[in-house]
Every structure is written in structure tokens, then in C-alpha cells.
Design a protein around this motif. Structure first.
Motif, PDB file in Angstrom:
ATOM      1  N   UNK A 152       0.819  -1.213   0.000  1.00 32.88           N
ATOM      2  CA  UNK A 152       0.000   0.000   0.000  1.00 32.88           C
ATOM      3  C   UNK A 152       0.851   1.260   0.000  1.00 32.88           C
ATOM      4  N   UNK A 153       1.997   1.219   0.655  1.00 31.94           N
ATOM      5  CA  UNK A 153       2.881   2.381   0.739  1.00 31.94           C
ATOM      6  C   UNK A 153       4.299   1.902   0.931  1.00 31.94           C
ATOM      7  N   UNK A 154       5.231   2.595   0.316  1.00 27.83           N
ATOM      8  CA  UNK A 154       6.653   2.339   0.533  1.00 27.83           C
ATOM      9  C   UNK A 154       7.349   3.695   0.610  1.00 27.83           C
ATOM     10  N   UNK A 155       7.989   3.948   1.735  1.00 29.07           N
ATOM     11  CA  UNK A 155       8.650   5.222   2.013  1.00 29.07           C
ATOM     12  C   UNK A 155      10.062   4.935   2.487  1.00 29.07           C
ATOM     13  N   UNK A 174      -2.880   9.204   4.514  1.00 32.35           N
ATOM     14  CA  UNK A 174      -3.741   8.152   5.067  1.00 32.35           C
ATOM     15  C   UNK A 174      -3.189   7.593   6.369  1.00 32.35           C
ATOM     16  N   UNK A 175      -3.982   7.638   7.460  1.00 28.64           N
ATOM     17  CA  UNK A 175      -3.568   6.919   8.683  1.00 28.64           C
ATOM     18  C   UNK A 175      -3.850   5.425   8.494  1.00 28.64           C
ATOM     19  N   UNK A 176      -2.834   4.682   8.195  1.00 32.85           N
ATOM     20  CA  UNK A 176      -2.958   3.258   7.867  1.00 32.85           C
ATOM     21  C   UNK A 176      -2.927   2.441   9.153  1.00 32.85           C
ATOM     22  N   UNK A 198       0.894  14.070  13.406  1.00 35.59           N
ATOM     23  CA  UNK A 198      -0.450  14.634  13.532  1.00 35.59           C
ATOM     24  C   UNK A 198      -1.544  13.764  12.905  1.00 35.59           C
ATOM     25  N   UNK A 199      -1.166  12.569  12.428  1.00 37.92           N
ATOM     26  CA  UNK A 199      -2.162  11.699  11.797  1.00 37.92           C
ATOM     27  C   UNK A 199      -2.620  10.562  12.698  1.00 37.92           C
ATOM     28  N   UNK A 200      -2.046  10.442  13.895  1.00 37.49           N
ATOM     29  CA  UNK A 200      -2.223   9.227  14.694  1.00 37.49           C
ATOM     30  C   UNK A 200      -3.629   9.085  15.263  1.00 37.49           C
ATOM     31  N   UNK A 221      -2.305  -3.667  18.718  1.00 36.44           N
ATOM     32  CA  UNK A 221      -2.859  -3.829  17.377  1.00 36.44           C
ATOM     33  C   UNK A 221      -3.420  -2.595  16.696  1.00 36.44           C
ATOM     34  N   UNK A 222      -3.892  -1.599  17.434  1.00 31.88           N
ATOM     35  CA  UNK A 222      -4.817  -0.651  16.816  1.00 31.88           C
ATOM     36  C   UNK A 222      -4.338   0.789  16.796  1.00 31.88           C
ATOM     37  N   UNK A 223      -3.065   0.999  16.488  1.00 34.90           N
ATOM     38  CA  UNK A 223      -2.572   2.340  16.174  1.00 34.90           C
ATOM     39  C   UNK A 223      -2.599   2.525  14.663  1.00 34.90           C
ATOM     40  N   UNK A 224      -2.985   3.721  14.242  1.00 36.57           N
ATOM     41  CA  UNK A 224      -3.013   4.086  12.835  1.00 36.57           C
ATOM     42  C   UNK A 224      -2.192   5.368  12.668  1.00 36.57           C
ATOM     43  N   UNK A 225      -1.427   5.455  11.589  1.00 36.60           N
ATOM     44  CA  UNK A 225      -0.777   6.716  11.243  1.00 36.60           C
ATOM     45  C   UNK A 225      -0.269   6.644   9.813  1.00 36.60           C
ATOM     46  N   UNK A 226       0.039   7.799   9.263  1.00 38.30           N
ATOM     47  CA  UNK A 226       0.557   7.851   7.905  1.00 38.30           C
ATOM     48  C   UNK A 226       1.965   7.263   7.859  1.00 38.30           C
TER      49      UNK A 226
END
Length: 375
Positions: free
Chosen positions: A69-72, A92-94, A230-232, A246-251
């Protein structure tokens, strides 16, 4: 720090840790800068090989194969490569899945530096529901070595899975209490068993160290805001306990900030946000870990991070990556890789479903594409 919790650092780890502060001082303050990379024909070919592996024709019907989905990629504190696959975007907060464990370890590192707990303190001192297990220490949980009888199976064995029960069925209303009710089947600190339960009890222990108002904001005030994240988003259970497993999301760009913090030994700009001793603990292999002969490519557990060490005569788990490589890893291919000796931080978000993705292959290809060739 007690020797029973923090084994003596190996010379290789000392060298790796020392290298974290030895490189260029570019920081994403307030935002990431980008660096164009000039490439020879060979490097261009290496980049094409990396993209061919990470972003093949995507199969959204059967969900087979590598599905990035993303590679940085960050080198020397600057973004040098970035690509996304729809619907994931730069903002996107993935969902990070079990990368959350390593992020929460960084949150706990701030609390550790504030003197809120000790590694050799009983978990029950901070979370009384663990009173039935008075020998389990904070350091044991961080090494996934609580000794609790826990089955970390996923969708392939849902009826036997402790983590599925914790997240979705009988344990979901109070996850930490559900974990505390599990019996022990080993002495704490003597056996590694990967456990989302151990990680989530850490979140309940942090709850006991803080006031309710402090707790609900603590990941942000302690870690995210100082790093400029700021996306978390971080989900809690109905009891208000962070689902640390399990349930942290961030860009991807924000997760790379956590990687850069760790690459540089817990330092962010002029501030030592995480104590150096805490980072050393995270990157020290669990003393009683036994290499699994049936799964020789398993990464080595540290303090809620995964290590690429040649241990007890076994080869490195990722043979084409440097020994100082460490990572935060999650279900379906979520990965944060840190290679201090090469000044690289790599974030990969994914939706892998069939086990075809290989950490070593991506690391090998990324190094070929992005490691600077010395004159």
C-alpha cells in the motif's frame, strides 16, 4: 537496570547504537525535506527491481501475492523515495497492526524516563488485576516472556486463538482483564512466546501510572506531539485502555518519525526524548530466547522490537541486511525497518494475505537501490 531484565549488551549492539548519532543531522522539523537521488544506470535498474517486487500487478480479487500500500524510504533524515497504491495516500492513517507494539514501547520509554515505572517492578504494582501473577515484571511483558498460557493464532485458527478472543469476542469489553485471567504455563522470564496479550497489559499498566485525563492523551503528549506526528489514531477498548497490541493508525511519513527517533538513539533534535538506556533495552535480545530450528528465519525478539542478530550459532534472520537492522512488524505485511549503519528508515504498509512477502527480499532490493556507494 537489573541484569535479570537487561542482559549485557553485545559489542555488535554497542557499535550499532553508537552509529545512531554519527550521521547527518537532518530532521523533519516541522516537516520532512526531500532529497532527489542521482542514479547510475545500475541504480536505476536496482530501483526498477525494487518496484517490481513491491508493486507488482495487484490482485484485488484473490488478494494473492505481494500487495504493498505504501513504501517510504528515508536516508539521512530526508525522504528519498515514496510511492502509494490506491486508496492509500500520503495522508492516510494506515492500520499498523502489531507495529503498534513497538510504537507503544516508545510511549512507555517516555514514561520510563519520567520515572513512572521500573523494568523489574511487578506489573501488579500498576495494574492490580495482575495480582494473581505477582512474579511477572514489566520487563517480562516487554520481552513477551510473561509465561502466561497464550495462543497467538489468527484467522487460520480462530477457535483456539487468544488474540481473536481478546480483540473480537469474549475478551473485547475489557481486554486487559481477559488477559490477566489466563493461567501461567511457564515461569516469567524463562520462555519467549509472542503475545498480543503481554503488549496490551502494558497499556493497562500505563493506565495505573497516570490520571485518567493524562492517560487518554498520553501517547500524544508524550510521543506524537514532540515528534510532529499529527495523523495518529489509537483505538481503546470499552474500558478506555489503549489496544497497544494492534490498533494504532498513522501515515507512513509519521511512522517514519518513530523510526528516525529510534535510529538516533531516542534523540529528537536537541532533546533526548527516550532515555538511551531504554533504546538499548529495546535493541537487546531477550536473554532466554531459543532459536527455533523449524523457523530459522524468525527475527529475534528484543524489547517489543525485532532484531536481525546472528544468535546462538544461527544465521541472521535477514541475511542480506546488516546485523544492526531492527524492525517493528505487523500482520499482513506492515513493516518499519531501521538500518542505522546505512542511515535508512523504511516504512512499508501492505495488505498481504498469503505469506508470499519476504522481509529479506525487500531489504536486499532497497539497499541495492538506496545505499550510497562510497567513493
Amino acid at each position: 537496570m537489573p541484569a535479570s531484565i537487561l542482559p549485557k549488551l553485545s559489542f555488535a549492539l554497542l557499535l550499532a547504537t553508537a552509529s545512531m548519532t554519527a550521521h547527518a543531522e537532518n530532521w523533519p522539523i516541522p516537516d520532512w525535506s526531500t532529497q532527489a537521488i542521482s542514479q547510475s544506470a545500475a541504480q536505476a535498474s536496482a530501483l526498477a527491481a525494487l518496484e517490481g517486487y513491491a508493486f507488482p500487478q495487484r490482485d484485488d480479487q484473490t488478494r494473492k501475492g505481494v500487495r504493498t500500500d505504501a513504501l517510504l524510504v528515508v536516508r539521512d533524515g530526508q525522504v528519498i523515495y515514496e510511492r502509494y497504491a490506491s486508496p492509500t495516500k500520503v495522508s492516510t492513517p494506515h492500520l499498523t497492526w502489531s507495529v503498534s507494539k513497538s510504537i507503544f514501547a516508545a510511549v512507555l520509554g517516555v514514561a520510563y524516563g519520567q520515572g513512572r515505572f521500573k523494568l523489574d517492578a511487578p506489573v501488579a504494582d500498576y495494574y492490580p488485576a495482575m495480582a494473581a501473577h505477582p512474579e511477572i515484571k514489566m520487563g517480562h511483558l516487554l520481552n513477551w516472556a510473561s509465561g502466561l498460557d497464550w495462543q497467538e493464532d489468527y484467522e487460520y485458527a480462530p477457535l483456539k486463538s487468544s488474540v481473536v478472543a481478546m480483540l473480537y469476542t469474549r475478551g473485547r469489553s475489557d481486554m486487559a482483564a481477559f488477559i490477566a485471567e489466563h493461567p501461567a504455563d511457564a515461569e516469567p522470564g524463562q520462555r519467549f512466546r509472542y503475545s498480543s496479550g503481554d503488549s496490551t497489559v502494558l497499556a493497562a499498566a500505563l493506565q495505573g501510572m497516570l490520571s485518567p485525563d493524562e492517560y487518554k492523551n498520553y501517547p500524544w503528549t508524550a510521543l506524537f506531539e514532540p515528534l510532529g506526528i499529527d495523523s495518529a489514531v489509537w483505538e481503546t477498548d470499552p474500558k478506555g485502555t489503549f489496544v497497544a497490541s494492534s490498533y494504532a493508525y498513522m501515515s507512513a511519513r509519521d511512522l517514519a518519525r518513530v523510526g528516525l527517533l529510534m535510529q538516533r538513539g531516542g534523540r529528537w533534535g536537541e532533546r533526548q526524548l527516550l532515555p538511551k538506556a531504554w533504546v538499548d533495552f529495546n535493541l537487546t535480545p531477550f536473554a532466554n530466547y531459543q532459536v527455533n530450528a523449524e523457523q530459522p528465519n524468525d527475527s529475534i525478539p528484543g524489547g517489543q522490537w525485532w532484531l536481525n542478530l546472528a544468535l546462538n550459532g544461527a544465521a541472521k534472520p535477514w541475511p542480506d541486511a546488516p546485523q544492526d537492522t531492527f524492525a517493528a512488524l505487523g500482520h499482513w505485511g506492515q513493516s518499519l525497518y531501521v538500518i542505522p549503519s546505512e542511515d535508512l528508515v523504511i516504512v512499508r504498509y501492505a495488505d498481504d494475505r498469503d505469506g508470499s512477502y519476504r522481509h529479506n527480499q525487500l531489504l536486499k532490493l532497497a539497499q541495492a537501490a538506496f545505499v550510497e556507494v562510497q567513493p
